[in-house]
Write an enzyme that holds these catalytic residues in place. Sequence first.
Site, PDB file in Angstrom:
ATOM      1  N   GLY A 197       0.572  -1.418  -0.564  1.00  0.00           N
ATOM      2  CA  GLY A 197      -0.116  -0.271  -0.232  1.00  0.00           C
ATOM      3  C   GLY A 197       0.739   1.302   0.021  1.00  0.00           C
ATOM      4  O   GLY A 197       0.390   2.143  -0.813  1.00  0.00           O
ATOM      5  N   GLU A 217       4.667   4.896   6.803  1.00  0.00           N
ATOM      6  CA  GLU A 217       5.669   4.003   7.381  1.00  0.00           C
ATOM      7  C   GLU A 217       4.445   2.319   7.330  1.00  0.00           C
ATOM      8  O   GLU A 217       3.761   2.087   7.171  1.00  0.00           O
ATOM      9  CB  GLU A 217       5.197   4.374   9.404  1.00  0.00           C
ATOM     10  CG  GLU A 217       5.462   3.305   9.955  1.00  0.00           C
ATOM     11  CD  GLU A 217       4.777   3.497  11.098  1.00  0.00           C
ATOM     12  OE1 GLU A 217       4.445   4.017  11.727  1.00  0.00           O
ATOM     13  OE2 GLU A 217       4.661   1.739  11.632  1.00  0.00           O
ATOM     14  N   CYS A 254       3.540  -2.248  14.744  1.00  0.00           N
ATOM     15  CA  CYS A 254       4.571  -1.748  13.754  1.00  0.00           C
ATOM     16  C   CYS A 254       5.948  -2.016  14.433  1.00  0.00           C
ATOM     17  O   CYS A 254       6.653  -2.582  13.708  1.00  0.00           O
ATOM     18  CB  CYS A 254       4.360  -0.487  13.011  1.00  0.00           C
ATOM     19  SG  CYS A 254       4.494   0.571  14.689  1.00  0.00           S
TER      20      CYS A 254
END
Lengths: 472, 472
Positions: A197, A217, A254
């Site tokens: 993405g 990110e 993350c």
Amino acid sequence: MHRSCNAFKLFQKTSLSTRAALMRTIAKEIEALGDRLIEIAMRETHLPEGRLKNERARTMHQLVSYAAACERGDWLNVSICTSSPDRVPPRPDIRKTMTPLGPVVVFGSSNFPFAYSTAGGDTACALAAGCSVVVKAHPAHPETSECVAQAVARALEIHHLPKDVFIHLHGASFSVGEALVKDPHTQAVGFTGSYSGGMALFNWAQQRKQPIPVFAEMGSVNPVFLFNQQLSTDVDAIAQQYADSITLGVGQFCTNPGIIIGLDTPALHRFKEQLAMRMNAIPEGKMLHDGIAKAYEQRASRAMTQKGITVLTENSRKPTAKNCTPLLLSVTASNFLENTILQEEVFGPASLIVVCNDATEMKRVAASLDGQLTSTVIATAAELKEQGELLSIIQQKCGRIIFNGVPTGVEVCQAMQHGGPFPATTDSRFTSVGPDGIRRFARPIAFQNFPDELLPDELKAANPLNVNRTIE
Amino acid sequence: MHRSCNAFKLFQKTSLSTRAALMRTIAKEIEALGDRLIEIAMRETHLPEGRLKNERARTMHQLVSYAAACERGDWLNVSICTSSPDRVPPRPDIRKTMTPLGPVVVFGSSNFPFAYSTAGGDTACALAAGCSVVVKAHPAHPETSECVAQAVARALEIHHLPKDVFIHLHGASFSVGEALVKDPHTQAVGFTGSYSGGMALFNWAQQRKQPIPVFAEMGSVNPVFLFNQQLSTDVDAIAQQYADSITLGVGQFCTNPGIIIGLDTPALHRFKEQLAMRMNAIPEGKMLHDGIAKAYEQRASRAMTQKGITVLTENSRKPTAKNCTPLLLSVTASNFLENTILQEEVFGPASLIVVCNDATEMKRVAASLDGQLTSTVIATAAELKEQGELLSIIQQKCGRIIFNGVPTGVEVCQAMQHGGPFPATTDSRFTSVGPDGIRRFARPIAFQNFPDELLPDELKAANPLNVNRTIE
């Protein structure tokens, strides 16, 4: 984006205190949504109440602390060189501050439905910088996003600011995002999500007639390096700490520690056993949405079948899309080094222990890794001191180095760096957590020999905003 | 680039004072080249002795002042959040500084054979940041570049630093540059030159497996906005100032004023006449190399034949590749607005006056312009005050705004912003002039709960380097 651009023309001229007041009101309006917001988010994301309440508090803290930073004005990086009319040639008066980039498109993340979504960190930073914002709601929590968007709209109304300073859009298809990034009015993009993405946005942005910054990110395996002496001091406690970190929020962070690199010693064997046992004891969790659950099953299954992989957690608890159990794998460094699939993030409660024969092999593993958000070293100070070369390699690979801790838990503060070399993010020179994130959405501008009354307030001779300034 | 990467591994660990000492020695070694350097550069660039001596002094000033900035450490943007062990959860100790990006490739510019070439601004900033540098010499001044490169090599030797910290390459073909930018060891690129050259580098860099930052300065027409009252105060003096600015260095400056936008008044008519007359009095100059001279002839000829163009300078002095005479053109705003060719830079001693019917049309012209390095306003303070909307448009379009002056002459100081929105540069968030340019070649890194003795000096509790730090 045309509407956002018109709103930007007015919003860019607002004072720092107006922007800060808006941000504080947004925080209040989110709080005022009360339990209704938490209930909607619980239904849409499967996250537990306690976690969502904490995340809402984090979101409000971001808005309020970035508002304070906006007003304090350190992010403006003000420099002033006063004139020297007697120099040959005369030196002009030059004053530098920051100016907002323009309309910003923010793509909400699925794993932080409040803190990195609609009125999350990217939106807060963009507003502080003086940019208008267009949010594309994450399709996994559209109602949550809509509810927060209404809170932002009310805050704009309270402050008599144009409603188009913040525009909220829905859309599950790729094409909405593509149109937003390619729109010539768009001047920057914020994104938290997958590599595919993020790279799609990045490539669209770079192929525009006018390329624009993309702060994406995109993922990280957050390597952890274990050294024997520190590990031996309390191997069971460290194993528990890591079982908790790997499975926190069903591993959907993350900064989840996805690769743990240790030396082939009795302490590491004990750690492996203890970590597997403690991860087996963690109940199954429901993931954010079916897409993430399915990807976890696929990535986990693929990793489990690679050459030389040993599954340390109970095999009867093999992850499936409906059954998101924690997974611990182990592999030798030599097998790891020849198989790049093992470097790929398995987004979820999974981790891979890489067993090295010696410190040299550990350095080779470190050097083979891609860019990361974080790296962690579990070591005594004496051990770390001996590892100067490893530390240099690690420093080149990440944005934050943790000593004797876990990578999960990203403090919202001025000193935080949340961003790392590609492919962890598309722009390692900026942070997406902490008030320095405001700098992503502005650029420097210098005024030469300007009349004082026409300068931005932070550059005026009297320094009416009382900001820190470097004067030459 | 492999050699550069190995040198980087050592150089990145050098102290700020070692880097500063190296930069000061480079300045001394360049000075020690004496008249020989000036003679070689005169032969290769056709620039006069006085100009080259000034530029050498500027180059040394850059090295020495960036060395001081490197040691002062403001560019490290140090932030410290100390721990709060009693908070729930406990707040860790987090300290943030900057770490160098890695090997940097610098493409020397042709128009500044010293200051933005071999040991120019990009090289000085990269070394200050702790990066190794590979310079691709500009093929228009290879001997000048070689001579300066030897001075840098001697400075590295004096400080017992690896010679590969600075590597100097020649090559007129595109393929050398392409290989350097695509090499996986390369971590950033600095460039000053044409749009086509800069965009080739930018696209190669973005299409790499790991995209990297490119700081390309590619051109600017540096619009000047004239207002009647200020113009009337001393139209002849302003005309002389602009005749000098347009023809300075045979117009071969990135800040050359290429478009002058005024209102259709008697003062503007007088300005046009005076400027043309004064430009006619400027002798022909020899351009840097045949390629630039030929491009000037082509661009100038093309501009002269566009619809509605009037040539104000003497037609007998029409520019040719051998005869680089100043050129002043004029056009109405309505013709300008419908022809984007007239926005394109004519690199050389040429300028185009755009005549507007009123302030509304002037705003339309401003809004039609691309991103620029600079914009200038010639106005009284009262006139400027009335032009709030125009000023907002200008602010969105450029990196520096000059009040009652000329855009040529870029002061080397902390408050300078030399960089503007695309296509003036590929990254408007950074400057290529002034010590803030060091920030281009570093990224933030945070250390969490680190033992004090293992922290970089600027983060240690005792602050042994005495740098400015933000403490939370």
